[in-house]
Scaffold this motif. Structure first.
Motif, PDB file in Angstrom:
ATOM      1  N   THR A  41      -1.386   0.228  12.688  1.00 42.70           N
ATOM      2  CA  THR A  41      -1.840   1.170  12.192  1.00 42.70           C
ATOM      3  C   THR A  41      -0.713   1.483  10.851  1.00 42.70           C
ATOM      4  O   THR A  41       0.362   1.075  10.977  1.00 42.70           O
ATOM      5  CB  THR A  41      -1.861   2.680  12.866  1.00 42.70           C
ATOM      6  OG1 THR A  41      -0.687   2.718  13.460  1.00 42.70           O
ATOM      7  CG2 THR A  41      -2.987   2.372  13.902  1.00 42.70           C
ATOM      8  N   ALA A  42      -1.312   2.095   9.676  1.00 40.98           N
ATOM      9  CA  ALA A  42      -0.535   2.365   8.557  1.00 40.98           C
ATOM     10  C   ALA A  42      -0.968   3.903   8.286  1.00 40.98           C
ATOM     11  O   ALA A  42      -2.273   3.966   8.131  1.00 40.98           O
ATOM     12  CB  ALA A  42      -0.415   1.481   7.484  1.00 40.98           C
ATOM     13  N   THR A  43      -0.061   4.603   7.762  1.00 43.92           N
ATOM     14  CA  THR A  43      -0.613   5.913   7.386  1.00 43.92           C
ATOM     15  C   THR A  43      -0.357   5.919   5.873  1.00 43.92           C
ATOM     16  O   THR A  43      -0.583   7.260   5.393  1.00 43.92           O
ATOM     17  CB  THR A  43       0.522   7.057   8.050  1.00 43.92           C
ATOM     18  OG1 THR A  43       1.873   6.843   7.769  1.00 43.92           O
ATOM     19  CG2 THR A  43       0.271   7.011   9.499  1.00 43.92           C
ATOM     20  N   SER A  44      -0.031   5.154   5.260  1.00 40.42           N
ATOM     21  CA  SER A  44      -0.302   4.940   3.832  1.00 40.42           C
ATOM     22  C   SER A  44      -0.430   3.629   3.251  1.00 40.42           C
ATOM     23  O   SER A  44      -0.271   2.681   3.871  1.00 40.42           O
ATOM     24  CB  SER A  44       1.197   5.643   3.010  1.00 40.42           C
ATOM     25  OG  SER A  44       2.357   4.515   3.390  1.00 40.42           O
ATOM     26  N   MET A  66      -6.199   9.142   0.141  1.00 43.08           N
ATOM     27  CA  MET A  66      -4.770   8.930   0.769  1.00 43.08           C
ATOM     28  C   MET A  66      -3.923   9.307  -0.550  1.00 43.08           C
ATOM     29  O   MET A  66      -4.071   9.152  -1.499  1.00 43.08           O
ATOM     30  CB  MET A  66      -4.397   7.750   1.253  1.00 43.08           C
ATOM     31  CG  MET A  66      -5.152   7.283   2.388  1.00 43.08           C
ATOM     32  SD  MET A  66      -4.729   5.901   3.150  1.00 43.08           S
ATOM     33  CE  MET A  66      -5.204   4.670   1.850  1.00 43.08           C
ATOM     34  N   PRO A  67      -2.912  10.078  -0.137  1.00 40.54           N
ATOM     35  CA  PRO A  67      -1.784  10.304  -1.439  1.00 40.54           C
ATOM     36  C   PRO A  67      -1.084   9.029  -1.841  1.00 40.54           C
ATOM     37  O   PRO A  67      -0.840   8.133  -1.128  1.00 40.54           O
ATOM     38  CB  PRO A  67      -0.471  11.378  -0.563  1.00 40.54           C
ATOM     39  CG  PRO A  67      -0.834  11.148   0.779  1.00 40.54           C
ATOM     40  CD  PRO A  67      -2.231  10.642   1.064  1.00 40.54           C
ATOM     41  N   ARG A  68      -0.660   9.174  -3.196  1.00 40.66           N
ATOM     42  CA  ARG A  68       0.321   8.147  -3.735  1.00 40.66           C
ATOM     43  C   ARG A  68      -0.618   7.004  -4.011  1.00 40.66           C
ATOM     44  O   ARG A  68      -0.772   6.218  -5.198  1.00 40.66           O
ATOM     45  CB  ARG A  68       1.369   8.069  -3.090  1.00 40.66           C
ATOM     46  CG  ARG A  68       2.511   9.034  -3.291  1.00 40.66           C
ATOM     47  CD  ARG A  68       3.817   8.814  -2.631  1.00 40.66           C
ATOM     48  NE  ARG A  68       3.696   8.627  -1.038  1.00 40.66           N
ATOM     49  CZ  ARG A  68       3.361   9.354  -0.013  1.00 40.66           C
ATOM     50  NH1 ARG A  68       3.422  10.907  -0.589  1.00 40.66           N
ATOM     51  NH2 ARG A  68       3.202   9.540   1.265  1.00 40.66           N
ATOM     52  N   LEU A  72      -8.955   2.639  -3.057  1.00 45.67           N
ATOM     53  CA  LEU A  72      -9.079   1.572  -4.242  1.00 45.67           C
ATOM     54  C   LEU A  72      -8.059   0.674  -4.527  1.00 45.67           C
ATOM     55  O   LEU A  72      -8.241  -0.589  -4.738  1.00 45.67           O
ATOM     56  CB  LEU A  72     -10.108   2.301  -5.054  1.00 45.67           C
ATOM     57  CG  LEU A  72     -11.322   3.000  -4.837  1.00 45.67           C
ATOM     58  CD1 LEU A  72     -11.929   3.362  -6.094  1.00 45.67           C
ATOM     59  CD2 LEU A  72     -12.129   2.206  -3.906  1.00 45.67           C
ATOM     60  N   GLU A  73      -6.888   1.441  -4.698  1.00 46.20           N
ATOM     61  CA  GLU A  73      -5.795   0.789  -5.206  1.00 46.20           C
ATOM     62  C   GLU A  73      -5.178  -0.142  -4.133  1.00 46.20           C
ATOM     63  O   GLU A  73      -4.836  -1.298  -4.253  1.00 46.20           O
ATOM     64  CB  GLU A  73      -4.785   1.707  -5.398  1.00 46.20           C
ATOM     65  CG  GLU A  73      -3.322   1.041  -5.981  1.00 46.20           C
ATOM     66  CD  GLU A  73      -3.568   0.260  -7.313  1.00 46.20           C
ATOM     67  OE1 GLU A  73      -2.813  -0.535  -7.701  1.00 46.20           O
ATOM     68  OE2 GLU A  73      -4.398   0.523  -8.229  1.00 46.20           O
ATOM     69  N   LEU A  74      -5.335   0.015  -2.923  1.00 50.96           N
ATOM     70  CA  LEU A  74      -4.925  -0.655  -1.732  1.00 50.96           C
ATOM     71  C   LEU A  74      -5.972  -2.075  -1.867  1.00 50.96           C
ATOM     72  O   LEU A  74      -5.301  -2.957  -1.677  1.00 50.96           O
ATOM     73  CB  LEU A  74      -5.146   0.213  -0.175  1.00 50.96           C
ATOM     74  CG  LEU A  74      -4.681  -0.786   0.812  1.00 50.96           C
ATOM     75  CD1 LEU A  74      -3.279  -1.378   0.810  1.00 50.96           C
ATOM     76  CD2 LEU A  74      -4.994   0.085   2.031  1.00 50.96           C
ATOM     77  N   ILE A  75      -7.265  -1.537  -1.839  1.00 49.08           N
ATOM     78  CA  ILE A  75      -8.149  -2.759  -1.953  1.00 49.08           C
ATOM     79  C   ILE A  75      -7.740  -3.919  -2.912  1.00 49.08           C
ATOM     80  O   ILE A  75      -7.726  -5.085  -2.759  1.00 49.08           O
ATOM     81  CB  ILE A  75      -9.646  -2.447  -1.900  1.00 49.08           C
ATOM     82  CG1 ILE A  75     -10.154  -1.653  -0.718  1.00 49.08           C
ATOM     83  CG2 ILE A  75     -10.714  -3.546  -2.180  1.00 49.08           C
ATOM     84  CD1 ILE A  75     -11.205  -0.907  -0.791  1.00 49.08           C
ATOM     85  N   LYS A  76      -7.507  -3.301  -3.919  1.00 48.48           N
ATOM     86  CA  LYS A  76      -7.284  -4.247  -5.421  1.00 48.48           C
ATOM     87  C   LYS A  76      -5.924  -4.862  -4.835  1.00 48.48           C
ATOM     88  O   LYS A  76      -6.034  -6.131  -5.344  1.00 48.48           O
ATOM     89  CB  LYS A  76      -7.052  -3.356  -6.517  1.00 48.48           C
ATOM     90  CG  LYS A  76      -6.757  -4.018  -7.840  1.00 48.48           C
ATOM     91  CD  LYS A  76      -6.216  -3.259  -9.036  1.00 48.48           C
ATOM     92  CE  LYS A  76      -7.318  -1.893  -9.216  1.00 48.48           C
ATOM     93  NZ  LYS A  76      -6.707  -1.256 -10.539  1.00 48.48           N
TER      94      LYS A  76
END
Length: 148
Positions: A41-44, A66-68, A72-76
């Protein structure tokens, strides 16, 4: 640069769950562990990128809001590092924002609802059974750490 390889798809896959809401994270983790999957798991988004760079995962499930760094940015960023990685996006804003597979880059987009768990279980099973892209089968992918 670290080399990236995909684990072989199996009933007991290694899955990375990402959500800043610890209750949602814990609930999804429990369900997927009961199916025999190994869950990290990851919380950010930043934590998810760090874990992704140091471990092999067969699939990623991420929340949208999610903050910061949103989902969508994570997927990219994950797509740049491992284009064939199966990714599930879960959001309470699917209908409101018109989120879908084409607009998000995820393989599956799931609306948070009373049916979320059954949709998640079916989607994870289907994505893990699907044939891996030739690129993932041919050898390791190169992974670059990007600054967050």
């Amino acid at each position: 640069m670290a080399a990236r390889t995909f684990s072989s798809p199996s009933p007991h896959a290694r899955i990375l769950l990402v959500d800043d809401n610890t209750h949602g994270l814990c609930a999804r983790k429990t369900v997927l562990e009961e199916l025999g999957h190994r869950i990290s798991t990851a919380t950010s988004g930043a934590d998810a990128i760090d874990q992704f760079c140091s471990h092999k995962f067969d699939l990623v499930v991420t929340d949208y809001k999610m903050p910061r760094m949103d989902g969508l940015e994570l997927i990219k960023r994950l797509r740049k590092q491992a284009p064939g990685l199966p990714i599930v996006l879960i959001s309470g804003y699917v209908d409101t924002l018109g989120l879908n597979e084409a607009s998000t880059g995820a393989d599956v987009v799931i609306q948070k609802s009373a049916n979320e768990v059954s949709h998640l279980v079916r989607s994870v099973s289907r994505l893990l059974r699907r044939k891996k892209p030739a690129q993932a089968q041919s050898g390791p992918l190169k992974v670059k750490r990007t600054s967050l």
